[in-house]
Design an enzyme around this catalytic site. Structure first.
Site, PDB file in Angstrom:
ATOM      1  N   SER A   1     -48.673  29.779  22.838  1.00 46.61           N
ATOM      2  CA  SER A   1     -47.560  28.836  22.869  1.00 46.61           C
ATOM      3  C   SER A   1     -46.599  29.015  21.701  1.00 46.61           C
ATOM      4  O   SER A   1     -45.682  28.219  21.534  1.00 46.61           O
ATOM      5  CB  SER A   1     -48.109  27.405  22.861  1.00 46.61           C
ATOM      6  OG  SER A   1     -49.000  27.241  21.778  1.00 46.61           O
TER       7      SER A   1
ATOM      8  N   THR B   1     -46.594  24.562  20.526  1.00 53.84           N
ATOM      9  CA  THR B   1     -45.928  24.431  19.227  1.00 53.84           C
ATOM     10  C   THR B   1     -46.849  24.247  18.027  1.00 53.84           C
ATOM     11  O   THR B   1     -47.717  23.371  18.043  1.00 53.84           O
ATOM     12  CB  THR B   1     -45.010  23.186  19.281  1.00 53.84           C
ATOM     13  OG1 THR B   1     -44.219  23.257  20.414  1.00 53.84           O
ATOM     14  CG2 THR B   1     -44.191  23.021  18.058  1.00 53.84           C
TER      15      THR B   1
ATOM     16  N   THR C   1     -42.148  27.583  17.883  1.00 56.31           N
ATOM     17  CA  THR C   1     -42.636  27.540  19.263  1.00 56.31           C
ATOM     18  C   THR C   1     -42.008  28.636  20.116  1.00 56.31           C
ATOM     19  O   THR C   1     -40.913  29.124  19.810  1.00 56.31           O
ATOM     20  CB  THR C   1     -42.320  26.172  19.903  1.00 56.31           C
ATOM     21  OG1 THR C   1     -43.026  26.047  21.147  1.00 56.31           O
ATOM     22  CG2 THR C   1     -40.836  26.001  20.173  1.00 56.31           C
TER      23      THR C   1
ATOM     24  N   ARG D   1     -33.252  27.509  27.859  1.00 53.21           N
ATOM     25  CA  ARG D   1     -33.781  26.169  27.525  1.00 53.21           C
ATOM     26  C   ARG D   1     -34.276  26.132  26.073  1.00 53.21           C
ATOM     27  O   ARG D   1     -34.973  27.031  25.612  1.00 53.21           O
ATOM     28  CB  ARG D   1     -34.913  25.824  28.480  1.00 53.21           C
ATOM     29  CG  ARG D   1     -35.603  24.463  28.213  1.00 53.21           C
ATOM     30  CD  ARG D   1     -36.835  24.594  27.348  1.00 53.21           C
ATOM     31  NE  ARG D   1     -37.574  23.333  27.223  1.00 53.21           N
ATOM     32  CZ  ARG D   1     -38.522  23.113  26.317  1.00 53.21           C
ATOM     33  NH1 ARG D   1     -38.847  24.060  25.466  1.00 53.21           N
ATOM     34  NH2 ARG D   1     -39.144  21.961  26.278  1.00 53.21           N
TER      35      ARG D   1
ATOM     36  N   THR E   1     -45.361  17.699  19.047  1.00 50.04           N
ATOM     37  CA  THR E   1     -45.750  18.818  19.898  1.00 50.04           C
ATOM     38  C   THR E   1     -45.887  18.294  21.324  1.00 50.04           C
ATOM     39  O   THR E   1     -46.126  17.116  21.515  1.00 50.04           O
ATOM     40  CB  THR E   1     -47.071  19.445  19.394  1.00 50.04           C
ATOM     41  OG1 THR E   1     -47.443  20.505  20.269  1.00 50.04           O
ATOM     42  CG2 THR E   1     -48.197  18.436  19.327  1.00 50.04           C
ATOM     43  N   GLY E   2     -45.711  19.159  22.283  1.00 43.51           N
ATOM     44  CA  GLY E   2     -45.827  18.729  23.675  1.00 43.51           C
ATOM     45  C   GLY E   2     -44.530  18.952  24.415  1.00 43.51           C
ATOM     46  O   GLY E   2     -43.727  19.817  24.044  1.00 43.51           O
TER      47      GLY E   2
HETATM   48  N1  GLY Z   1     -42.436  21.125  22.005  1.00 45.81           N
HETATM   49  C1  GLY Z   1     -41.989  22.408  22.274  1.00 45.81           C
HETATM   50  C2  GLY Z   1     -41.047  22.532  23.349  1.00 45.81           C
HETATM   51  O1  GLY Z   1     -40.979  21.676  24.219  1.00 45.81           O
HETATM   52  O2  GLY Z   1     -40.339  23.512  23.388  1.00 45.81           O
END
Ligand code: GLY
Length: 334
Positions: free
Chosen positions: A54, A188, A206, A216, A239-240
């Site tokens: 990730s 992340t 990330t 994005r 994070t998430g």
């Molecule tokens: N939290 C990392 C992302 O959504 O890119």
């Protein structure tokens, strides 16, 4: 309960894989190094790990099969930097630091950010690991939402504390030792550190949401969303699912609540309550946040079970489950 005030250095980071980065950063902190170097170093270790799917080199690519990396670094509102959508540089936090130190700006994006990194003397690198490419090949045959996030280190967590776990896979886990349902995962590295002089710094890195729409960018590189640090008050990192954090300015909100006198635990829970109450949450959504006060007291909270924080201080190396989990476990078959 918030983890206690601690004098001396401390570093706390998202997910069990971060224990590896904390270890390197800790050596620097105990040698009298600065928190800004510690958080950069911690993220760089994880960026380079092929088994962390990730972040960085191991990170899963976008829908076009290309990796793009985002990150930021922060000492204060006046000293912060960010870099988004890098396609040729492995360490977004290092690019972000150069933005902070060499320009009057806060954020650079895309190919111009990669060009800037070249000019700053940062080396280009391959970003797509073989396993990540194979995961994309399989995803594109059957596209689906990717669930977020259970830490496979949780299976090795002992009651009360836990040791180090070093399996960096969040998205592609094998069935775990406890026989818990298999989740596929997202996210992340966010890290917060205080050095021996009491200077607070944070960083976030990330590869973003797996198989995202090209272009994005999520919360991680955006000051106030994936990371916020206010000297004398504290810091937070999230994070998430970035989209959920971005709608509530999650890290800024947490630090503002600290400023108003809430404890780290109260602040972290309040941010997740705001997210819970603001969105129509899906089973694959997860958010966790770590909040640390300027005196080193810290806490974390998560929307769903599965989050772990990796902490290092002079009491040792710890994996800590969140102080609060707002929603019940939800198993997705995706
Ligand atoms: N939290 C990392 C992302 O959504 O890119």
């Amino acid at each position: 309960m918030t983890h206690s005030v601690r004098h001396g250095p401390r570093i706390v980071s998202t997910w069990s894989f971060s224990a590896r980065g904390n270890a390197v950063a800790w050596d620097l902190l105990v040698a009298g190094g600065e928190s800004i170097d510690a958080v950069e170093r911690c993220c760089a270790v994880i960026d380079a790990a092929p088994d962390v799917d990730s972040v960085g080199y191991g990170g899963l690519p976008d829908a076009s099969g290309r990796v793009s990396l985002d990150g930021c670094i922060m000492l204060s509102p006046a000293r912060c930097g960010a870099a988004c959508a890098l396609r040729t540089h492995l360490h977004p936090v290092s690019v972000a630091r150069q933005v902070m130190e060499r320009t009057p700006h806060v954020m650079l994006v895309g190919s111009d950010a990669d060009d800037f990194a070249d000019q700053a003397g940062l080396a280009r690198a391959e970003l797509l690991a073989q396993a990540a490419h194979a995961a994309w090949e399989s995803w594109r045959r059957a596209p689906h939402d990717v669930d977020q996030s259970r830490d496979s280190g949780a299976a090795r967590l002992r009651p009360r504390d836990g040791g180090s776990a070093d399996d960096g896979r969040l998205f592609q886990t094998d069935s775990d030792a406890t026989g818990e349902a298999r989740w596929k995962h997202h996210d992340t590295i966010g890290t917060l550190a205080i050095d021996a002089r009491g200077v607070f710094a944070g960083a976030c890195s990330t590869s973003g949401m797996p198989f995202k729409v090209p272009g994005r960018v999520g919360d991680s590189p955006i000051i106030g969303h994936g990371l916020y640090v206010a000297p004398g008050v504290g810091g937070a990192t999230a994070t998430g699912t970035g989209e959920l954090v971005m709608g509530v300015c999650g890290s800024f909100l947490a630090v503002e609540l600290l400023r108003q006198g809430r404890t780290p635990e109260e602040a972290s829970v309040a941010v997740l309550e705001r997210i819970r109450d603001s969105y129509d949450l899906k089973p694959h959504h997860q958010v966790a946040i770590i909040v640390m006060r300027a005196d080193g007291a810290w806490a974390s909270a998560a929307l769903r079970p599965g989050f772990l924080a990796a902490a290092r201080d002079d009491s040792g190396d710890h994996l800590r489950p969140p102080h609060a989990v707002l929603l019940p476990d939800t198993v997705s078959t995706a």
